[in-house]
Every structure is written in structure tokens, then in C-alpha cells.
Design an enzyme around this catalytic site. Structure first.
Site, PDB file in Angstrom:
ATOM      1  N   GLY B 134       0.406  -0.220  -7.711  1.00  0.00           N
ATOM      2  CA  GLY B 134       1.648  -0.360  -6.951  1.00  0.00           C
ATOM      3  C   GLY B 134       2.614  -1.329  -7.622  1.00  0.00           C
ATOM      4  N   CYS B 250      -3.485 -11.730  -0.949  1.00  0.00           N
ATOM      5  CA  CYS B 250      -3.276 -11.241   0.412  1.00  0.00           C
ATOM      6  C   CYS B 250      -4.181 -12.002   1.369  1.00  0.00           C
ATOM      7  CB  CYS B 250      -3.486  -9.728   0.504  1.00  0.00           C
ATOM      8  SG  CYS B 250      -5.107  -9.185  -0.037  1.00  0.00           S
TER       9      CYS B 250
END
Lengths: 179, 322
Positions: B134, B250
Site C-alpha cells: 500500500g 499501528c
């Protein structure tokens, strides 16, 4: 493990000739001049042709990568586009007899790997012969697959049968990701 | 920095039972997450779905029109080319436009890490832990397929996913090396940008993966943090003078975020944190442990404040040599 990595090199003169003929066949000879190219040699596989940025092509070998650039075709005695190559050629406005346009219904089927019925063909050159490789495009001129004609030009729109065999399609990106 | 745990009082027990967390996780959240009750409630809901438009293949106008015809609604966000998406059929991951690489389904926080790199054409970028691609594909898009991206990924299966996405999105300026982030020194120290999206405890994605409420121990954060310290030092070593390193996770855990950046700043005096315009300030202290003052310029993203997955990002510049 490093010895199994593909190797990358510039095109030889005769390879350049074959690739250029391929680009011309798909109507993108002029458009492809701006793309640096390199040969990918994979162990026990044939040669691939990739586009890369200028900086990548110059330095790729120093990184010993397992993958580099965008592979747009394979090279034997002639150039055969990959799906990525078909996509690039269509986006570069490639025109000519090797592009066949299909309707929305056929687009959905092609993206599932299914073949094309003649009744779904919107546009196909009368100059196409049987068993020719074509880029299958949708109404937006996106390349959705690569196929092979089962009939010559005027019969490609016959309504009673499959007229183009789908060899590869962009739906592969969904089906293949589980592997 | 060893993972800190806190007493599990009555409030911790009530909340952990209500929301299904291991109590030690809730006890920690109450120490540093702003508006923790709103946070815990928001974490019960899947975050908004975002797509990032691939300008190598289409334009926002064309894609918006085509997806609108299929019943999808795109809403712009604070980042250009990133839209929240709702409605539509088939699912946003099954359209022909997705297969053709016209967009990437990607949380907005992930795109912030790439924005933080401040990319320009024709530079050289190293990415550690690149799969599934991504950030790699967004970097290539911002670089307009020029320059060179070296994407590292040690796992064969994840390499395959990365190759898929690079091909699908039409990326031609990237190469993939089967390498670990600790081995980056072999690539030389001349990268204009380095992106280290470090493997972490993934607390930030609990809303998508509810098992993580109870499946982790404090030792898991210890393990991740120890590795992150080594990875960030290795990554800093290959940034050229004047270049920058973006570190992201994250996770919400300060041990994986501010503590790691603080360690780097304390060890390497030629590196400093640059401000970023999004998210909340990084924590300057945690349970009495003070971090390097510069970490207030790092950024945290919370689901209940930013409508994203949990995320941490820091942009760290290496000084020019005089």
C-alpha cells in the site's frame, strides 16, 4: 538463495528490434520510446521485458532484487504482451487490429476468466485472422484481458458461439491473491 | 523500555468486562489515551473504509464517476486522493476498477506515513517491511514512477502479495529485495528517504481484528519494542545527510512509539524530528518516564478523534554535513 534471483540487463540490438516490432503491432511504437526497458532473465524461464524508471534500470543489479520494474512482455522469436503490458498499451492509446472491444456483460465474464461470445463483441477488426492474439478492452478502453481469436474478422461477432478464448484476465489479481 | 503494566482497579475490571479486553490492556489505555471511554466505544465499530486513487492510471473525476455509477459514494478527506467510501455493489474490493489498479483500499493513517516522506520525483527511497504494498505503490505514484524505490520484504508469501500489488497498480520504479530490515547496511547509505513501518503489536487495528483484545501479553510488546529499536537504528544508518526517515507503527503503545524515537534521538545527535500537520501530539512522558522533548512533534492517530485505525508516525531528518 541469491543465485535463484532473476538477473537484469539492457536489451541487445536484436532484442530491441523484436520488441519494437511488437510495440508497432500494438500501435504504441512512438509512445513506448519514452520508457527505459530492461531484460529480465529468470532461472528456467524465458526472457521477460520490463519497463523501469531511468534510475531503477541503471542501478537495479546492485540491489539483487527478486522482482523489479513492470514486466510488459515475454521475448522469444517475437514479443508477447503480458497483462501489465496490455494495460500499459491501452492506456498509451494503442490502436489497431489487435484490440477487441467488448460490452459490459462480457467484461464481467472475462474478469472471471470466461471466454467472449460473439454477440458481446462491440468492435473487432475485419483484418483479424483466426488464432491471433488480441488485447480485450472494455468500453472505457481499459485492457481487461488477453485473448485469442477463434475465427477471422467478420465472424468474430457471430452471435451463436464463443469467438475469443480468454487467455489471461485482470481478475487474476483477485483470484491469485489467496495463493 | 520494558512494557509498563498498571493496577487493575474497579473501573478497569468493569470496562474490560464490558468491552471484552484483557484487563492489563484497559489499564494501560486509561493511562494515556485521551477520552478513553469514547475511545473504547469507538473501537467497537469497524473504522471507515478508505480508498486511495491511483493517479498513474486514472483521475479522481473519472474514478468518482465510474464508482458512482456502481452506487458507491466517495467523500473527500484531509488528504488529497484519499476518499472514504460507502455503499455500492459489489464490494469495493471486487470492482473491475479495483482489479485494473485504479485505486487501493488503504486506511488514511497509512497514507499519512507516505505524505510525511515529502517525496519528490527522481529520488531514491528505501522501504522496510513493504508488503503488501500500500505504501510502496503510493510512494511510486507520488514519485510519478521516477527515481527508485527499494522495497524490502523477508517473507516469500508476503513478497508474492507485494509483487501482485506492484503489478496491479502499474508500478515501474520499484524493485523488491528479499531482505530483513536489520540488513539494510548492505544497500549503502545514500537514500534520500527511508520508510520504516515497523512490525508491531498492532493494537491500532483491534477494531478490525477483535481477537487482539485478549490474544496479546505485555511480553509481546517487549518483543516488538526490542526489535523496533534495532530496526530504527539500522534504518537511520542508511539515510543520507539531509535525507529523512519516517518511522510508523499501528500501535498505541508508547514503548513501541515515542520510546523508540526518543532512543534514536538520544543516540544520534545529528537526527531531529520535524513537525507534521495531522493527528495528535506524541506523548512526552509516560507513567513518569520522560522522553526526548522532540517527540512532542511525533503524531498519534486515534479512531475516536481521527476516524482512522490507530497509528503513530514520526518524521526524522538527518542533518546535512557542513
Amino acid at each position: 538463495m541469491k543465485s535463484a534471483n532473476p538477473s537484469f540487463r539492457p536489451l541487445l540490438r536484436e532484442e530491441n528490434t523484436i520488441v519494437s516490432r511488437g510495440f508497432d503491432r500494438y500501435g504504441v511504437f512512438e509512445q513506448m520510446k519514452k520508457y527505459p526497458l530492461m531484460i529480465i532473465k529468470k532461472e528456467s524461464q524465458g526472457l521477460g521485458v520490463a519497463v523501469g524508471s531511468k534510475e531503477l534500470v541503471e542501478s537495479v543489479s546492485s540491489f539483487e532484487p527478486v522482482f523489479a520494474g513492470l514486466e510488459i512482455g515475454t521475448l522469444t522469436k517475437q514479443f508477447t504482451p503480458t497483462l501489465q503490458g496490455a494495460d500499459l498499451f491501452a492506456r498509451e492509446g494503442g490502436k489497431g487490429k489487435h484490440y477487441v472491444t467488448v460490452n459490459c456483460e462480457a467484461e464481467k465474464l472475462v474478469l472471471y476468466g470466461r471466454d467472449v461470445f460473439g454477440k458481446s463483441v462491440l468492435d473487432a477488426s475485419l483484418q483479424l485472422e483466426q488464432n491471433e492474439l488480441v488485447i480485450i478492452i472494455n468500453r472505457h478502453r481499459d485492457a481487461i484481458g488477453i485473448g485469442r481469436t477463434r475465427y477471422s474478422g467478420e465472424h468474430l461477432k457471430r452471435s451463436d458461439s464463443v469467438t475469443i478464448s480468454t487467455i489471461s484476465d485482470m481478475g487474476y489479481y483477485l483470484r491469485g491473491q489467496g495463493n | 523500555m520494558k512494557t509498563l503494566t498498571f493496577p487493575q482497579n474497579e473501573e478497569v475490571k468493569i470496562l474490560s468486562e464490558k468491552y471484552g479486553y484483557a484487563p492489563w490492556v484497559v489499564a494501560r489505555f486509561l493511562q494515556y489515551v485521551p477520552d478513553p471511554l469514547i475511545f473504547l466505544s469507538k473501537m467497537e465499530h469497524s473504522p471507515a473504509k478508505y480508498i486511495r486513487i491511483n493517479t498513474l492510471k486514472t483521475t479522481p473525476e473519472v474514478l468518482s464517476r465510474r464508482l458512482s455509477e456502481k452506487g458507491f459514494t466517495l467523500t473527500s478527506t484531509f488528504l488529497p486522493l484519499v476518499y472514504s467510501v460507502s455503499g455500492g455493489s459489489p464490494g469495493i474490493g471486487a470492482t473491475s476498477e479495483y482489479m485494473l489498479g485504479h485505486y487501493y483500499i488503504q486506511d488514511i493513517s497509512s497514507c499519512v506515513a507516505v505524505e510525511a516522506l515529502n517525496l519528490t520525483p527522481e529520488i531514491r527511497v528505501l522501504e522496510v517491511g513493504a508488503s503488501p504494498g500500500g505504501k510502496t505503490t503510493l510512494m511510486a505514484q507520488k514519485m510519478q514512477n521516477t527515481g527508485c524505490i527499494v522495497a524490502l520484504e523477508p517473507n516469500n508469501k508476503r513478497i508474492r502479495a507485494l509483487e501482485f500489488n506492484l503489478s496491479r497498480m502499474g508500478i515501474s520504479n520499484a524493485c523488491v529485495s528479499k531482505s530483513d530490515g536489520l540488513d539494510v547496511a548492505s544497500f549503502g547509505s545514500n537514500f534520500d528517504r527511508v520508510l520504516l513501518d515497523a512490525p508491531c503489536s498492532c493494537e491500532g487495528v483491534i477494531a478490525k481484528d477483535r481477537d487482539r483484545k485478549t490474544s496479546r501479553d505485555p511480553e509481546d510488546i517487549d518483543f516488538c519494542s526490542a526489535r523496533q529499536l534495532k530496526l530504527i537504528e539500522a534504518a537511520a544508518g542508511v539515510v543520507k545527510p539531509g535525507g529523512s526517515l519516517v518511522y510508523s507503527t499501528c500501535s498505541f503503545a508508547p514503548e513501541e512509539n515515542e520510546a523508540v524515537v526518543s532512543h534514536l534521538l538520544d543516540k544520534f545527535s545529528d537526527m531531529y524530528v520535524e513537525p507534521l500537520p495531522y493527528g495528535s501530539n506524541g506523548l512526552t512522558e509516560f507513567a513518569g518516564i520522560k522522553f526526548n522533548d522532540q517527540v512532542k512533534l511525533t503524531r498519534r492517530f486515534y479512531p475516536h478523534r481521527d476516524d482512522t485505525s490507530g497509528f503513530f508516525v514520526a518524521r526524522i531528518r538527518k542533518e546535512h554535513r557542513s
